[in-house]
Design a protein around this motif. Structure first.
Motif, PDB file in Angstrom:
ATOM      1  N   ALA A   1      14.274  -2.659  12.315  1.00 12.79           N
ATOM      2  CA  ALA A   1      14.238  -1.299  11.771  1.00 12.79           C
ATOM      3  C   ALA A   1      14.956  -1.268  10.430  1.00 12.79           C
ATOM      4  O   ALA A   1      15.979  -1.910  10.238  1.00 12.79           O
ATOM      5  N   GLN A   2      14.366  -0.528   9.489  1.00 15.74           N
ATOM      6  CA  GLN A   2      14.999  -0.372   8.180  1.00 15.74           C
ATOM      7  C   GLN A   2      15.152   1.107   7.891  1.00 15.74           C
ATOM      8  O   GLN A   2      14.308   1.922   8.266  1.00 15.74           O
ATOM      9  N   THR A   3      16.211   1.435   7.195  1.00 11.98           N
ATOM     10  CA  THR A   3      16.452   2.820   6.813  1.00 11.98           C
ATOM     11  C   THR A   3      15.706   3.099   5.518  1.00 11.98           C
ATOM     12  O   THR A   3      15.685   2.279   4.604  1.00 11.98           O
ATOM     13  N   LEU A   4      15.108   4.273   5.419  1.00  9.58           N
ATOM     14  CA  LEU A   4      14.410   4.699   4.216  1.00  9.58           C
ATOM     15  C   LEU A   4      15.437   4.990   3.127  1.00  9.58           C
ATOM     16  O   LEU A   4      16.359   5.775   3.326  1.00  9.58           O
ATOM     17  N   ASP A   5      15.278   4.361   1.985  1.00  5.58           N
ATOM     18  CA  ASP A   5      16.185   4.565   0.855  1.00  5.58           C
ATOM     19  C   ASP A   5      15.615   5.674  -0.025  1.00  5.58           C
ATOM     20  O   ASP A   5      14.686   5.455  -0.795  1.00  5.58           O
ATOM     21  N   LEU A   6      16.168   6.892   0.091  1.00 12.29           N
ATOM     22  CA  LEU A   6      15.655   8.044  -0.637  1.00 12.29           C
ATOM     23  C   LEU A   6      15.829   7.918  -2.150  1.00 12.29           C
ATOM     24  O   LEU A   6      15.226   8.672  -2.908  1.00 12.29           O
ATOM     25  N   ARG A   7      16.618   6.949  -2.597  1.00  8.79           N
ATOM     26  CA  ARG A   7      16.778   6.745  -4.045  1.00  8.79           C
ATOM     27  C   ARG A   7      15.527   6.138  -4.666  1.00  8.79           C
ATOM     28  O   ARG A   7      15.341   6.211  -5.871  1.00  8.79           O
ATOM     29  N   VAL A   8      14.657   5.541  -3.856  1.00  8.93           N
ATOM     30  CA  VAL A   8      13.465   4.891  -4.401  1.00  8.93           C
ATOM     31  C   VAL A   8      12.164   5.536  -3.949  1.00  8.93           C
ATOM     32  O   VAL A   8      11.095   5.035  -4.263  1.00  8.93           O
ATOM     33  N   VAL A   9      12.240   6.638  -3.225  1.00  5.16           N
ATOM     34  CA  VAL A   9      11.056   7.369  -2.786  1.00  5.16           C
ATOM     35  C   VAL A   9      10.960   8.653  -3.608  1.00  5.16           C
ATOM     36  O   VAL A   9      11.934   9.388  -3.729  1.00  5.16           O
ATOM     37  N   ALA A  10       9.794   8.899  -4.176  1.00  4.44           N
ATOM     38  CA  ALA A  10       9.617  10.103  -4.996  1.00  4.44           C
ATOM     39  C   ALA A  10       9.731  11.354  -4.136  1.00  4.44           C
ATOM     40  O   ALA A  10       9.154  11.430  -3.053  1.00  4.44           O
ATOM     41  N   ASN A  11      10.465  12.330  -4.644  1.00  2.89           N
ATOM     42  CA  ASN A  11      10.514  13.622  -3.965  1.00  2.89           C
ATOM     43  C   ASN A  11       9.364  14.472  -4.501  1.00  2.89           C
ATOM     44  O   ASN A  11       8.694  14.083  -5.463  1.00  2.89           O
ATOM     45  N   PRO A  12       9.084  15.627  -3.884  1.00  5.10           N
ATOM     46  CA  PRO A  12       7.924  16.424  -4.323  1.00  5.10           C
ATOM     47  C   PRO A  12       7.946  16.801  -5.807  1.00  5.10           C
ATOM     48  O   PRO A  12       6.909  16.763  -6.473  1.00  5.10           O
ATOM     49  N   ASP A  13       9.104  17.148  -6.351  1.00  2.00           N
ATOM     50  CA  ASP A  13       9.182  17.500  -7.770  1.00  2.00           C
ATOM     51  C   ASP A  13       8.859  16.289  -8.647  1.00  2.00           C
ATOM     52  O   ASP A  13       8.114  16.394  -9.629  1.00  2.00           O
TER      53      ASP A  13
ATOM     54  N   ALA B   1       7.037  13.734  -7.801  1.00  3.05           N
ATOM     55  CA  ALA B   1       5.611  13.424  -7.636  1.00  3.05           C
ATOM     56  C   ALA B   1       4.754  14.346  -8.502  1.00  3.05           C
ATOM     57  O   ALA B   1       3.811  13.891  -9.160  1.00  3.05           O
ATOM     58  N   ARG B   2       5.086  15.633  -8.517  1.00  2.00           N
ATOM     59  CA  ARG B   2       4.331  16.570  -9.366  1.00  2.00           C
ATOM     60  C   ARG B   2       4.452  16.189 -10.840  1.00  2.00           C
ATOM     61  O   ARG B   2       3.475  16.257 -11.586  1.00  2.00           O
ATOM     62  N   ARG B   3       5.641  15.807 -11.263  1.00  2.00           N
ATOM     63  CA  ARG B   3       5.839  15.402 -12.668  1.00  2.00           C
ATOM     64  C   ARG B   3       5.047  14.139 -12.981  1.00  2.00           C
ATOM     65  O   ARG B   3       4.477  14.006 -14.070  1.00  2.00           O
ATOM     66  N   LEU B   4       5.007  13.204 -12.033  1.00  2.54           N
ATOM     67  CA  LEU B   4       4.231  11.984 -12.239  1.00  2.54           C
ATOM     68  C   LEU B   4       2.747  12.318 -12.372  1.00  2.54           C
ATOM     69  O   LEU B   4       2.067  11.830 -13.278  1.00  2.54           O
ATOM     70  N   LEU B   5       2.236  13.161 -11.478  1.00  6.40           N
ATOM     71  CA  LEU B   5       0.823  13.539 -11.543  1.00  6.40           C
ATOM     72  C   LEU B   5       0.518  14.276 -12.847  1.00  6.40           C
ATOM     73  O   LEU B   5      -0.537  14.063 -13.455  1.00  6.40           O
ATOM     74  N   ASP B   6       1.442  15.108 -13.309  1.00 10.02           N
ATOM     75  CA  ASP B   6       1.252  15.785 -14.597  1.00 10.02           C
ATOM     76  C   ASP B   6       1.218  14.774 -15.739  1.00 10.02           C
ATOM     77  O   ASP B   6       0.422  14.901 -16.670  1.00 10.02           O
ATOM     78  N   ALA B   7       2.079  13.753 -15.678  1.00 11.17           N
ATOM     79  CA  ALA B   7       2.090  12.719 -16.715  1.00 11.17           C
ATOM     80  C   ALA B   7       0.791  11.915 -16.706  1.00 11.17           C
ATOM     81  O   ALA B   7       0.255  11.562 -17.758  1.00 11.17           O
TER      82      ALA B   7
ATOM     83  N   MET C   1      -7.799  10.132 -12.666  1.00 12.51           N
ATOM     84  CA  MET C   1      -6.916   9.332 -11.814  1.00 12.51           C
ATOM     85  C   MET C   1      -5.901  10.156 -11.025  1.00 12.51           C
ATOM     86  O   MET C   1      -5.272   9.642 -10.106  1.00 12.51           O
ATOM     87  N   VAL C   2      -5.713  11.424 -11.372  1.00 11.99           N
ATOM     88  CA  VAL C   2      -4.726  12.251 -10.683  1.00 11.99           C
ATOM     89  C   VAL C   2      -4.978  12.248  -9.177  1.00 11.99           C
ATOM     90  O   VAL C   2      -4.054  12.049  -8.379  1.00 11.99           O
ATOM     91  N   ALA C   3      -6.206  12.446  -8.756  1.00 13.81           N
ATOM     92  CA  ALA C   3      -6.514  12.494  -7.317  1.00 13.81           C
ATOM     93  C   ALA C   3      -6.218  11.155  -6.645  1.00 13.81           C
ATOM     94  O   ALA C   3      -5.785  11.118  -5.491  1.00 13.81           O
ATOM     95  N   PHE C   4      -6.434  10.055  -7.355  1.00  5.03           N
ATOM     96  CA  PHE C   4      -6.148   8.730  -6.795  1.00  5.03           C
ATOM     97  C   PHE C   4      -4.662   8.614  -6.431  1.00  5.03           C
ATOM     98  O   PHE C   4      -4.304   8.253  -5.312  1.00  5.03           O
ATOM     99  N   PHE C   5      -3.795   8.938  -7.377  1.00  9.20           N
ATOM    100  CA  PHE C   5      -2.362   8.839  -7.113  1.00  9.20           C
ATOM    101  C   PHE C   5      -1.908   9.911  -6.126  1.00  9.20           C
ATOM    102  O   PHE C   5      -0.995   9.680  -5.328  1.00  9.20           O
ATOM    103  N   ALA C   6      -2.554  11.068  -6.144  1.00 13.45           N
ATOM    104  CA  ALA C   6      -2.179  12.154  -5.235  1.00 13.45           C
ATOM    105  C   ALA C   6      -2.463  11.790  -3.778  1.00 13.45           C
ATOM    106  O   ALA C   6      -1.657  12.109  -2.900  1.00 13.45           O
ATOM    107  N   VAL C   7      -3.591  11.129  -3.493  1.00 11.54           N
ATOM    108  CA  VAL C   7      -3.865  10.772  -2.095  1.00 11.54           C
ATOM    109  C   VAL C   7      -2.886   9.710  -1.600  1.00 11.54           C
ATOM    110  O   VAL C   7      -2.557   9.670  -0.424  1.00 11.54           O
ATOM    111  N   MET C   8      -2.394   8.887  -2.512  1.00 10.06           N
ATOM    112  CA  MET C   8      -1.397   7.899  -2.088  1.00 10.06           C
ATOM    113  C   MET C   8      -0.050   8.573  -1.815  1.00 10.06           C
ATOM    114  O   MET C   8       0.647   8.195  -0.877  1.00 10.06           O
TER     115      MET C   8
END
Length: 155
Positions: A2-14, A16-22, A33-40
């Motif tokens: 088992a591994q603990t999720l490291d929240l420092r390396v997982v995108a939060n919703p804000d 993710a939205r900024r990434l999709l906007d970029a 490509m926005v939809a491609f990254f959004a489904v991931m």
């Protein structure tokens, strides 16, 4: 193990939205490509699942609330030397599932809205591939990685 999720390396919703906007600001290629990254991000699809996604896999895209997709296959990139078809990708059963087995995936309301827009904007036919490259063919890793590595740069 088992591994603990490291929240420092997982995108939060804000983030993710900024990434999709970029991604969206990268011209026609980025807009597609926005939809491609959004489904991931929103549906946790792997790139090989996103590449194979068809419009008819979208079971429901309601006006409000959660939707659903049903995955049937994946198209992992193995390289043309390693596939039966001689193409870089071969359509395969879903990873860790028997041939013919499907995987239901909930669609977050933000992703529902984004997919509805994508289908309308790019005139995706009912049985067509949902996510295609800039020239209308299969999405290649070169295409999506090129956009991924330049989120802040305009094209």
């Amino acid at each position: 193990m088992a591994q603990t999720l490291d929240l420092r390396v997982v995108a939060n919703p804000d983030q993710a939205r900024r990434l999709l906007d970029a991604v969206r600001t990268q011209g026609k290629r980025g807009e597609r490509m926005v939809a491609f990254f959004a489904v991931m991000y929103y549906a946790a699809l792997q790139p090989e699942e996103a590449v194979d996604l068809r419009r008819d896999h979208l079971v429901s895209l309601p006006d409000d609330g959660w939707g659903e997709m049903r995955l049937t296959h994946a198209e992992p990139r193995s390289g043309s030397r390693w596939t039966d078809s001689g193409k870089p990708r071969d359509r395969q059963p879903l990873k860790h599932r028997a041939p013919g087995e499907t995987r239901p995936v909930p669609i977050h309301p933000e992703l529902v809205t984004l997919l509805r827009h994508h289908i309308k904007e790019f005139n995706i036919p009912a049985s067509g591939r949902l996510l295609v490259g800039p020239r209308g063919g299969i999405m290649t890793d070169r295409t999506y990685l090129g956009v991924w590595h330049r989120p802040g740069r305009r094209h």
